[in-house]
Structure formats: C-alpha cells, structure tokens
Design a protein around this motif. Sequence first.
Motif, PDB file in Angstrom:
ATOM      1  N   LEU A 194       0.830  -1.203   0.000  1.00  0.00           N
ATOM      2  CA  LEU A 194       0.000   0.000   0.000  1.00  0.00           C
ATOM      3  C   LEU A 194       0.868   1.259   0.000  1.00  0.00           C
ATOM      4  CD1 LEU A 194      -3.158   0.461   0.232  1.00  0.00           C
ATOM      5  CD2 LEU A 194      -2.749   0.884   2.657  1.00  0.00           C
ATOM      6  N   LEU A 195       1.911   1.260   0.838  1.00  0.00           N
ATOM      7  CA  LEU A 195       2.795   2.416   0.930  1.00  0.00           C
ATOM      8  C   LEU A 195       3.663   2.561  -0.322  1.00  0.00           C
ATOM      9  CD1 LEU A 195       3.838   2.012   4.668  1.00  0.00           C
ATOM     10  CD2 LEU A 195       2.513   3.899   3.721  1.00  0.00           C
ATOM     11  N   ALA A 196       4.140   1.443  -0.839  1.00  0.00           N
ATOM     12  CA  ALA A 196       4.983   1.482  -2.042  1.00  0.00           C
ATOM     13  C   ALA A 196       4.238   2.042  -3.247  1.00  0.00           C
ATOM     14  CB  ALA A 196       5.503   0.085  -2.352  1.00  0.00           C
ATOM     15  N   ASN A 197       2.904   1.878  -3.243  1.00  0.00           N
ATOM     16  CA  ASN A 197       2.088   2.344  -4.366  1.00  0.00           C
ATOM     17  C   ASN A 197       1.295   3.611  -4.046  1.00  0.00           C
ATOM     18  OD1 ASN A 197       2.792   0.153  -6.113  1.00  0.00           O
ATOM     19  ND2 ASN A 197       1.423  -1.167  -4.937  1.00  0.00           N
ATOM     20  N   HIS A 198       1.580   4.213  -2.897  1.00  0.00           N
ATOM     21  CA  HIS A 198       0.873   5.424  -2.475  1.00  0.00           C
ATOM     22  C   HIS A 198       1.057   6.518  -3.536  1.00  0.00           C
ATOM     23  CE1 HIS A 198      -0.229   8.951  -0.111  1.00  0.00           C
ATOM     24  NE2 HIS A 198      -0.681   8.156   0.845  1.00  0.00           N
ATOM     25  N   ARG A 199      -0.010   7.132  -3.944  1.00  0.00           N
ATOM     26  CA  ARG A 199       0.075   8.065  -5.083  1.00  0.00           C
ATOM     27  C   ARG A 199       0.906   9.302  -4.783  1.00  0.00           C
ATOM     28  NH1 ARG A 199      -5.852  10.977  -5.687  1.00  0.00           N
ATOM     29  NH2 ARG A 199      -6.231  11.415  -3.476  1.00  0.00           N
ATOM     30  N   PHE A 200       1.030   9.673  -3.500  1.00  0.00           N
ATOM     31  CA  PHE A 200       1.841  10.839  -3.157  1.00  0.00           C
ATOM     32  C   PHE A 200       3.220  10.457  -2.609  1.00  0.00           C
ATOM     33  CE2 PHE A 200      -2.593  12.411  -2.319  1.00  0.00           C
ATOM     34  CZ  PHE A 200      -2.675  13.203  -3.446  1.00  0.00           C
ATOM     35  N   LEU A 201       3.306   9.330  -1.894  1.00  0.00           N
ATOM     36  CA  LEU A 201       4.521   9.001  -1.155  1.00  0.00           C
ATOM     37  C   LEU A 201       5.486   8.079  -1.881  1.00  0.00           C
ATOM     38  CD1 LEU A 201       3.043   8.361   2.418  1.00  0.00           C
ATOM     39  CD2 LEU A 201       4.176  10.418   1.593  1.00  0.00           C
ATOM     40  N   HIS A 202       5.033   7.399  -2.937  1.00  0.00           N
ATOM     41  CA  HIS A 202       5.843   6.326  -3.519  1.00  0.00           C
ATOM     42  C   HIS A 202       7.235   6.781  -3.945  1.00  0.00           C
ATOM     43  CE1 HIS A 202       5.475   7.532  -7.793  1.00  0.00           C
ATOM     44  NE2 HIS A 202       4.318   8.043  -7.407  1.00  0.00           N
ATOM     45  N   SER A 203       7.372   8.029  -4.369  1.00  0.00           N
ATOM     46  CA  SER A 203       8.677   8.514  -4.823  1.00  0.00           C
ATOM     47  C   SER A 203       9.576   8.936  -3.649  1.00  0.00           C
ATOM     48  CB  SER A 203       8.509   9.703  -5.773  1.00  0.00           C
ATOM     49  OG  SER A 203       7.856  10.784  -5.116  1.00  0.00           O
ATOM     50  N   THR A 204       8.987   9.088  -2.471  1.00  0.00           N
ATOM     51  CA  THR A 204       9.736   9.517  -1.284  1.00  0.00           C
ATOM     52  C   THR A 204      10.186   8.342  -0.445  1.00  0.00           C
ATOM     53  OG1 THR A 204       8.413  11.551  -1.205  1.00  0.00           O
ATOM     54  CG2 THR A 204       9.612  10.976   0.797  1.00  0.00           C
ATOM     55  N   LEU A 205       9.465   7.224  -0.521  1.00  0.00           N
ATOM     56  CA  LEU A 205       9.689   6.115   0.395  1.00  0.00           C
ATOM     57  C   LEU A 205      10.590   5.019  -0.170  1.00  0.00           C
ATOM     58  CD1 LEU A 205       6.115   5.534   1.897  1.00  0.00           C
ATOM     59  CD2 LEU A 205       7.932   7.036   2.724  1.00  0.00           C
ATOM     60  N   ASN A 206      11.474   4.564   0.689  1.00  0.00           N
ATOM     61  CA  ASN A 206      12.227   3.333   0.462  1.00  0.00           C
ATOM     62  C   ASN A 206      11.578   2.301   1.381  1.00  0.00           C
ATOM     63  OD1 ASN A 206      14.192   1.306   0.137  1.00  0.00           O
ATOM     64  ND2 ASN A 206      15.442   2.173   1.790  1.00  0.00           N
ATOM     65  N   VAL A 207      10.773   1.400   0.833  1.00  0.00           N
ATOM     66  CA  VAL A 207       9.982   0.467   1.632  1.00  0.00           C
ATOM     67  C   VAL A 207      10.728  -0.856   1.784  1.00  0.00           C
ATOM     68  CG1 VAL A 207       7.790  -0.754   1.851  1.00  0.00           C
ATOM     69  CG2 VAL A 207       7.852   1.535   0.822  1.00  0.00           C
ATOM     70  N   ILE A 208      10.964  -1.236   3.044  1.00  0.00           N
ATOM     71  CA  ILE A 208      11.575  -2.533   3.356  1.00  0.00           C
ATOM     72  C   ILE A 208      10.500  -3.407   3.984  1.00  0.00           C
ATOM     73  CG2 ILE A 208      13.330  -3.740   4.702  1.00  0.00           C
ATOM     74  CD1 ILE A 208      15.003  -1.186   4.655  1.00  0.00           C
ATOM     75  N   GLN A 209      10.069  -4.431   3.259  1.00  0.00           N
ATOM     76  CA  GLN A 209       9.046  -5.341   3.784  1.00  0.00           C
ATOM     77  C   GLN A 209       9.764  -6.460   4.534  1.00  0.00           C
ATOM     78  OE1 GLN A 209       7.253  -8.749   2.367  1.00  0.00           O
ATOM     79  NE2 GLN A 209       6.677  -8.477   4.517  1.00  0.00           N
ATOM     80  N   GLN A 210       9.895  -6.268   5.848  1.00  0.00           N
ATOM     81  CA  GLN A 210      10.722  -7.173   6.647  1.00  0.00           C
ATOM     82  C   GLN A 210      10.407  -6.989   8.126  1.00  0.00           C
ATOM     83  OE1 GLN A 210      14.835  -6.834   5.473  1.00  0.00           O
ATOM     84  NE2 GLN A 210      15.618  -7.908   7.278  1.00  0.00           N
ATOM     85  N   ASP A 211      10.652  -8.004   8.913  1.00  0.00           N
ATOM     86  CA  ASP A 211      10.559  -7.914  10.360  1.00  0.00           C
ATOM     87  C   ASP A 211      11.703  -7.025  10.844  1.00  0.00           C
ATOM     88  OD1 ASP A 211      10.629  -8.299  13.120  1.00  0.00           O
ATOM     89  OD2 ASP A 211      10.333 -10.464  13.006  1.00  0.00           O
ATOM     90  N   ALA A 212      11.392  -5.981  11.600  1.00  0.00           N
ATOM     91  CA  ALA A 212      12.423  -5.046  12.068  1.00  0.00           C
ATOM     92  C   ALA A 212      13.497  -5.744  12.893  1.00  0.00           C
ATOM     93  CB  ALA A 212      11.792  -3.921  12.881  1.00  0.00           C
ATOM     94  N   MET A 213      13.139  -6.865  13.541  1.00  0.00           N
ATOM     95  CA  MET A 213      14.111  -7.575  14.367  1.00  0.00           C
ATOM     96  C   MET A 213      15.003  -8.508  13.562  1.00  0.00           C
ATOM     97  SD  MET A 213      12.451  -8.200  18.139  1.00  0.00           S
ATOM     98  CE  MET A 213      10.960  -9.039  17.653  1.00  0.00           C
ATOM     99  N   THR A 214      14.920  -8.397  12.247  1.00  0.00           N
ATOM    100  CA  THR A 214      15.872  -9.106  11.383  1.00  0.00           C
ATOM    101  C   THR A 214      16.666  -8.129  10.515  1.00  0.00           C
ATOM    102  OG1 THR A 214      14.313  -9.399   9.537  1.00  0.00           O
ATOM    103  CG2 THR A 214      14.294 -11.086  11.263  1.00  0.00           C
ATOM    104  N   VAL A 215      16.438  -6.840  10.712  1.00  0.00           N
ATOM    105  CA  VAL A 215      17.140  -5.827   9.925  1.00  0.00           C
ATOM    106  C   VAL A 215      18.516  -5.556  10.524  1.00  0.00           C
ATOM    107  CG1 VAL A 215      17.130  -3.391   9.230  1.00  0.00           C
ATOM    108  CG2 VAL A 215      15.011  -4.721   9.141  1.00  0.00           C
ATOM    109  N   ASP A 216      19.520  -5.515   9.698  1.00  0.00           N
ATOM    110  CA  ASP A 216      20.870  -5.138  10.121  1.00  0.00           C
ATOM    111  C   ASP A 216      20.966  -3.611  10.023  1.00  0.00           C
ATOM    112  OD1 ASP A 216      23.575  -4.518  10.361  1.00  0.00           O
ATOM    113  OD2 ASP A 216      24.235  -6.332   9.331  1.00  0.00           O
ATOM    114  N   PHE A 217      20.743  -2.933  11.141  1.00  0.00           N
ATOM    115  CA  PHE A 217      20.714  -1.477  11.127  1.00  0.00           C
ATOM    116  C   PHE A 217      22.103  -0.876  10.910  1.00  0.00           C
ATOM    117  CE2 PHE A 217      16.675  -2.469  13.110  1.00  0.00           C
ATOM    118  CZ  PHE A 217      15.814  -1.544  12.526  1.00  0.00           C
ATOM    119  N   ALA A 218      23.140  -1.608  11.261  1.00  0.00           N
ATOM    120  CA  ALA A 218      24.499  -1.125  10.980  1.00  0.00           C
ATOM    121  C   ALA A 218      24.740  -1.089   9.472  1.00  0.00           C
ATOM    122  CB  ALA A 218      25.527  -2.017  11.664  1.00  0.00           C
TER     123      ALA A 218
END
Length: 279
Positions: free
Chosen positions: A74-98
Amino acid sequence: MNKCIHKSRILRKRFGQVFLHDRYIINAIVSAIQPLSGQVIVEIGPGLGALTEVVAKYVDVMTVIELDRDLARLLANHRFLHSTLNVIQQDAMTVDFAALSIELGQSLRLFGNLPYNISTSLMFYLFRYTHVIRDMHFMLQKEVVNRLIASPNAKTYGRLSVMAQYYCQIIPILEVSSTAFRPVPKVNSAVVRLLPYTRLPFRVRDVSKLATVTHLAFSQRRKTLRNSLGNYFSEKELAEQGIDATLRAENLSVEYYCRLANVLAERAILEEESECFHD
C-alpha cells in the motif's frame, strides 16, 4: 490516506496492529522528532502511514520498515509518497541497522508506533545498534515507558530499565490516550525519546555479561541478591563492589550492575588464560 482503505482494512491481530488517527497527537510527535531534509529518517511499523505522510513533507527520502506485506505494498504504491519512500518489507528484528546506516551514508534517526506485542523485544534488539543510531522516538505502551524511565527502588524498575539507561538518555515526551487509535486498545500509550550516549556513562568490558547479570537478578526479583546471584557471586565479592547482599534486584543502580558485569568479564578472562596456560 484513503478512508475507504482504512475502513475496509482487515486488521492482522498477530502483528498487534492498532492505527494512530488523532491529528493533534500526530503533529505533536512530528514536532518532537523535528525531521529535516538530508537526515536519514527510518520509520518502524508505518502501518497506514498516519505519521509517514506528515514526516515525508519535511524530507526528500525516508525508509520505512513494515512487516505486513499488504501495508508495505500500500505504501509502495501510495500516489503521493511512492517517490519519497524506500519500503523494506521485513521484520524489524531481522534488519541489520548497521548495514543500513552504511548503505544510507550516516547515522539513523528512528521513529515509530511500535506494536505492543513486540515493543520490549524490539527495544533490546535496537540496543545492539546504538552506535549507528542518532536518536529514537517511539510510541509505546505507557507501562513500557514507565519501565524505561524507572529509577532504582521503584516497582517498575527492571532489566529493561537497566539496559536502556546504560545505552541511552531517556526523555518522556507526551502521554497518549487509547482513543487516539483505531481500533481502541485497552491500554494508554506514551511517546519517548531515546538518545544513545556517544560516551557510555559506565565502562562495561563485555555487554553480554551485563545482560546475564540483569537477567539473573530480575528473573528472581523477590529474592535477595545473596540468593538470586549466589551461584555467581559470593557475599564477599558483592561486598567488594559495595553491594549489600540482603538487597533485592530493584535496589541496585545501573552503575552497580555494570560493576558486577565487569567482575564476570574479568573472571572469564582469567579462566581463559588459565586454560591456555595448562594447554
């Protein structure tokens, strides 16, 4: 965000989803964050984008981490936000923030309305990455915020209090009524700011030992330290660190837990050196 989408949305209770809708609260949170163009802004759990839409007005690009694949789409295809957002579809507790910080070129500014069912676990996970995090602004269950800011001798003071206060300066921002959400949860919330220390207040040789000591002490918080930590420290060793063995877990400050962690770390080094010597 399209109201029809909001109304027809099937909530995924397994993700603990509730959605912020109160415009005053949304604006107050964004005002506290003070997002600026050029900063690396990362939102955890954007949901339907209530905060996302407002923050996006202040930045050229922002990253959002969303576990729910439908919301991510929904966010990746948002008509206003899609060009602003880098969408990561993932569990935050598996993201390597470093790695994310390296990829995006600077330290991270994190924010989000964290699901109640994972907020504590996620906080412990994020503490691993405070060296690449500039600040964090989170909406949490009020009870969790009370634990984050609790002082020794308080009933809410526990393992989360010690670990959070070791890594961060913690500043409560505002309290939020349950009516600010849809569906209305059974608990109230609060917004908190966490500022990772650039120089930690206490020296700890091995943070895993701090995690061990706090787990041991607070998993048996009604017992005296003589009993809860007795398998690891003698009363003499406790006394050498200025600790009364008749106290309980909630009576020790962060500093004293750090002292005990260092005793364990030094012991481990001595044992390792002894093994090498005998080999």
